[in-house]
Enzyme design. Structure first.
Site, PDB file in Angstrom:
ATOM      1  N   HIS A   4       0.849  -1.181   0.000  1.00 18.87           N
ATOM      2  CA  HIS A   4       0.000   0.000   0.000  1.00 18.87           C
ATOM      3  C   HIS A   4       0.884   1.229   0.000  1.00 18.87           C
ATOM      4  O   HIS A   4       1.930   1.226   0.641  1.00 18.87           O
ATOM      5  CB  HIS A   4      -0.914   0.008   1.237  1.00 18.87           C
ATOM      6  CG  HIS A   4      -2.074   0.924   1.083  1.00 18.87           C
ATOM      7  ND1 HIS A   4      -1.981   2.266   1.323  1.00 18.87           N
ATOM      8  CD2 HIS A   4      -3.340   0.687   0.667  1.00 18.87           C
ATOM      9  CE1 HIS A   4      -3.158   2.822   1.077  1.00 18.87           C
ATOM     10  NE2 HIS A   4      -4.003   1.892   0.669  1.00 18.87           N
TER      11      HIS A   4
ATOM     12  N   ASP B 284      -7.983  -5.516   0.263  1.00 19.13           N
ATOM     13  CA  ASP B 284      -8.489  -6.212  -0.915  1.00 19.13           C
ATOM     14  C   ASP B 284      -8.165  -7.691  -0.922  1.00 19.13           C
ATOM     15  O   ASP B 284      -8.872  -8.483  -1.544  1.00 19.13           O
ATOM     16  CB  ASP B 284      -7.926  -5.565  -2.186  1.00 19.13           C
ATOM     17  CG  ASP B 284      -8.539  -4.214  -2.422  1.00 19.13           C
ATOM     18  OD1 ASP B 284      -9.668  -4.026  -1.959  1.00 19.13           O
ATOM     19  OD2 ASP B 284      -7.903  -3.357  -3.046  1.00 19.13           O
TER      20      ASP B 284
HETATM   21  N1  ACO Z   1       4.312  -7.490  -4.849  1.00 22.40           N
HETATM   22  C1  ACO Z   1       5.657  -7.492  -4.992  1.00 22.40           C
HETATM   23  N2  ACO Z   1       6.431  -6.416  -4.783  1.00 22.40           N
HETATM   24  C2  ACO Z   1       5.821  -5.289  -4.394  1.00 22.40           C
HETATM   25  C3  ACO Z   1       4.424  -5.212  -4.222  1.00 22.40           C
HETATM   26  C4  ACO Z   1       3.653  -6.365  -4.453  1.00 22.40           C
HETATM   27  N3  ACO Z   1       2.311  -6.342  -4.308  1.00 22.40           N
HETATM   28  N4  ACO Z   1       4.082  -3.958  -3.844  1.00 22.40           N
HETATM   29  C5  ACO Z   1       5.232  -3.276  -3.787  1.00 22.40           C
HETATM   30  N5  ACO Z   1       6.288  -4.070  -4.113  1.00 22.40           N
HETATM   31  C6  ACO Z   1       7.731  -3.709  -4.096  1.00 22.40           C
HETATM   32  C7  ACO Z   1       8.082  -2.793  -5.251  1.00 22.40           C
HETATM   33  O1  ACO Z   1       8.496  -3.533  -6.381  1.00 22.40           O
HETATM   34  C8  ACO Z   1       9.204  -1.986  -4.638  1.00 22.40           C
HETATM   35  O2  ACO Z   1      10.358  -2.794  -4.586  1.00 22.40           O
HETATM   36  P1  ACO Z   1      11.834  -2.125  -4.745  1.00 22.40           P
HETATM   37  O3  ACO Z   1      11.979  -1.173  -3.599  1.00 22.40           O
HETATM   38  O4  ACO Z   1      12.749  -3.289  -4.679  1.00 22.40           O
HETATM   39  O5  ACO Z   1      11.819  -1.443  -6.081  1.00 22.40           O
HETATM   40  C9  ACO Z   1       8.764  -1.797  -3.191  1.00 22.40           C
HETATM   41  O6  ACO Z   1       7.940  -2.939  -2.910  1.00 22.40           O
HETATM   42  C10 ACO Z   1       8.006  -0.504  -2.946  1.00 22.40           C
HETATM   43  O7  ACO Z   1       6.856  -0.514  -3.773  1.00 22.40           O
HETATM   44  P2  ACO Z   1       6.326   0.728  -4.631  1.00 22.40           P
HETATM   45  O8  ACO Z   1       5.862   0.205  -5.962  1.00 22.40           O
HETATM   46  O9  ACO Z   1       7.304   1.850  -4.606  1.00 22.40           O
HETATM   47  O10 ACO Z   1       5.082   1.132  -3.755  1.00 22.40           O
HETATM   48  P3  ACO Z   1       3.922   2.087  -4.213  1.00 22.40           P
HETATM   49  O11 ACO Z   1       3.542   2.856  -3.018  1.00 22.40           O
HETATM   50  O12 ACO Z   1       4.262   2.870  -5.433  1.00 22.40           O
HETATM   51  O13 ACO Z   1       2.779   1.063  -4.665  1.00 22.40           O
HETATM   52  C11 ACO Z   1       0.870  -0.333  -4.634  1.00 22.40           C
HETATM   53  C12 ACO Z   1       1.715   0.713  -3.877  1.00 22.40           C
HETATM   54  C13 ACO Z   1       0.470   0.227  -6.042  1.00 22.40           C
HETATM   55  C14 ACO Z   1      -0.420  -0.593  -3.863  1.00 22.40           C
HETATM   56  C15 ACO Z   1       1.708  -1.624  -4.798  1.00 22.40           C
HETATM   57  O14 ACO Z   1       2.060  -2.106  -3.524  1.00 22.40           O
HETATM   58  C16 ACO Z   1       0.955  -2.691  -5.591  1.00 22.40           C
HETATM   59  O15 ACO Z   1       0.959  -2.649  -6.825  1.00 22.40           O
HETATM   60  N6  ACO Z   1       0.284  -3.668  -4.911  1.00 22.40           N
HETATM   61  C17 ACO Z   1      -0.474  -4.682  -5.571  1.00 22.40           C
HETATM   62  C18 ACO Z   1      -1.811  -4.119  -6.007  1.00 22.40           C
HETATM   63  C19 ACO Z   1      -2.742  -3.903  -4.835  1.00 22.40           C
HETATM   64  O16 ACO Z   1      -2.939  -4.777  -4.010  1.00 22.40           O
HETATM   65  N7  ACO Z   1      -3.367  -2.696  -4.821  1.00 22.40           N
HETATM   66  C20 ACO Z   1      -4.348  -2.367  -3.786  1.00 22.40           C
HETATM   67  C21 ACO Z   1      -4.019  -1.095  -3.111  1.00 22.40           C
HETATM   68  S1  ACO Z   1      -5.122  -0.872  -1.780  1.00 22.40           S
HETATM   69  C22 ACO Z   1      -6.549  -0.258  -2.413  1.00 22.40           C
HETATM   70  O17 ACO Z   1      -6.643   0.316  -3.466  1.00 22.40           O
HETATM   71  C23 ACO Z   1      -7.716  -0.465  -1.597  1.00 22.40           C
END
Ligand code: ACO
Length: 437
Positions: free
Chosen positions: A313, A371
């Site tokens: 998140h 979710d």
């Molecule tokens: N699976 C694997 N790796 C992940 C995930 C994941 N679900 N989420 C984040 N990471 C990793 C990223 O690759 C990044 O790694 P790095 O530092 O080695 O490059 C690190 O964790 C930080 O992640 P960011 O992408 O910078 O986090 P951001 O805040 O931009 O993204 C998001 C948040 C979009 C929710 C992301 O975690 C994601 O895509 N999750 C899966 C989709 C999801 O479940 N969305 C629901 C959000 S909640 C809602 O809307 C109610």
């Protein structure tokens, strides 16, 4: 906004004069540096794609402390609301700022209940869609189309119109989601039944048919109501910011909420519950629990493009408090339906356990989000996976409206108009087509 005694000073290494920027304090949470005069005084913009450090507005509705894993609606912790209040009380709170007393709750519920039917003509509009259309495609169209059916509540600058459109949207969303579902299955639509609670009425419109009544189970109705409460608002997320930006042009409330529905659809936002369930089904096809290790390896490989959907998140770097509540509900629902041995649910629980112990997820503070569990609960209730995000939209409608109305009522509100750092071609001359190489 309360000014802080502290001021920020911005200085430049090219000899341009420094600039003092005011700082404001919120009631809780980070202070903000006011950069509104920056461009006028320095000719420079700030650069913050993805809004990593930018507060887009002042708001008094919802507060999140992502490090603590805290979520407050109008100051009330989500845990207390989920345990002591129903969705109608939560809607009242978000819209009006205070929890209703008994009489206020009854009056509000009656008002919402009296607006649950949709214009009969809307079913003909719905018929224009293919039967296999995604429910979010249908919802984007239906919500936008409300502005074509309710002309007497489309003036966003008129407080009475805003109030009527708010009630109409909250009341009609369950009817529209159920209609979208029935349409894709070919079953007849059911009219709302106003002696039922908001959640039971929705479930009945989903699962009853004209030939057979639906007997709602209390555990499932409570679970549905809790899904609604937990998704009701979440401060300035992508869809809420979309609603604010869209509404800032003065468009009508139905059009602004339709924009929110469209934004919510994306898999990085509300579409994650559907994506999480699809992911579980994929892993199940790969071989289920035995293949989790292999799947997690792919997730950790940046080149694979695979994410663990339902994890991570932008704001919560601790357990999402809604996920904790949804996890509790998930177990109640699985118990009540005797589904603990269902292979997909077993897979979800094993995946959750492995990810919570894995260094990759621990070091990045990636916890299951709401979710992950809401998808499992909805599937157990019998809601088809493609409808999950539409149910999220139904629940979030009240949050979108509360935020939209807060913005319109703010004397400082202006049309939203982000700026850019331009990196394209500078001015050049068009060469006639015959002379282009
Ligand atoms: N699976 C694997 N790796 C992940 C995930 C994941 N679900 N989420 C984040 N990471 C990793 C990223 O690759 C990044 O790694 P790095 O530092 O080695 O490059 C690190 O964790 C930080 O992640 P960011 O992408 O910078 O986090 P951001 O805040 O931009 O993204 C998001 C948040 C979009 C929710 C992301 O975690 C994601 O895509 N999750 C899966 C989709 C999801 O479940 N969305 C629901 C959000 S909640 C809602 O809307 C109610």
């Amino acid at each position: 906004m309360t000014p802080s005694d502290v001021k920020a000073t911005l200085s430049f290494s090219d000899g341009s004069p420094e600039m003092q920027l005011p700082i404001y304090k919120g009631s809780v949470g980070p202070d903000v540096i006011d950069i509104r005069k920056l461009y006028a005084q320095t000719g420079k913009f700030t650069y913050d794609p993805g809004f990593l450090s930018t507060a887009s507005c002042a708001s008094s509705i919802t507060y999140i402390d992502g490090d603590k894993g805290e979520l407050l609606y109008r100051g009330y912790p989500i845990e207390q609301l989920a345990q002591n209040c129903d969705y109608m009380e939560t809607c009242y709170l978000l819209l009006n700022g205070e929890l209703p007393n008994v009489a206020e709750r009854a009056a509000f519920t009656r008002l919402v209940t009296r607006h649950t039917m949709v214009n009969e003509q809307m079913q003909f509009f719905l018929r224009g869609f293919r039967r296999d259309a995604h429910p979010m495609a249908i919802m984007t169209g239906l919500v936008g189309a409300l502005s074509a059916f309710y002309h007497d509540s489309t003036d966003i600058n008129n407080p009475t119109h805003r109030e009527i459109s708010a009630i109409r949207l909250i009341a009609k969303m369950p009817t529209l989601v159920a209609m979208a579902y029935k349409y894709t299955t070919g079953q007849p639509y059911l009219y709302p039944q106003n002696n039922l609670s908001y959640a039971s009425n929705f479930m009945r419109m989903m699962f009853a048919t004209p030939c057979e009544e639906y007997e709602p189970n209390d555990v499932l109705v409570r679970a549905m109501d809790r899904i609604f409460i937990l998704h009701a608002d979440h401060e300035q997320n992508a869809s809420t910011s979309t609603v604010r930006l869209c509404g800032s042009s003065g468009t009508n409330p139905f059009a602004a909420i339709a924009a929110g529905v469209a934004c919510l659809w994306g898999p990085a936002h509300g579409g994650a519950n559907e994506a999480a369930l699809n992911m579980l089904e994929e892993v199940q096809k790969m071989g289920g629990v035995d293949k989790i290790g292999e799947f997690i390896k792919q997730v950790k490989d940046k080149n694979s493009g695979i994410k663990l959907m339902g994890f991570g998140h932008r704001v919560y770097k601790n357990y999402d408090p809604r996920a904790k509540l949804m996890r509790e509900t998930c177990h109640e629902v699985l118990d009540s339906l005797g589904l603990h041995d269902d292979p997909l649910f077993k897979l979800a629980m094993t995946l959750e356990k492995i990810a919570l112990e894995d260094e990759y997820f621990v070091s990045r503070k990636l916890y299951p989000n709401v979710d992950f569990y809401s998808g499992i609960v909805q599937r157990a209730i019998g809601i088809p996976v493609p409808l999950f995000t539409a149910i999220f939209a139904l629940a979030r409608t009240v949050g979108w409206i509360a935020q939209l109305n807060e913005m319109i009522g703010d004397p400082e509100y202006k049309i939203g108009r982000p700026r850019q750092l331009f990196t394209g071609a500078t001015a050049r001359t068009v060469v006639p087509i015959a002379k282009r190489g």
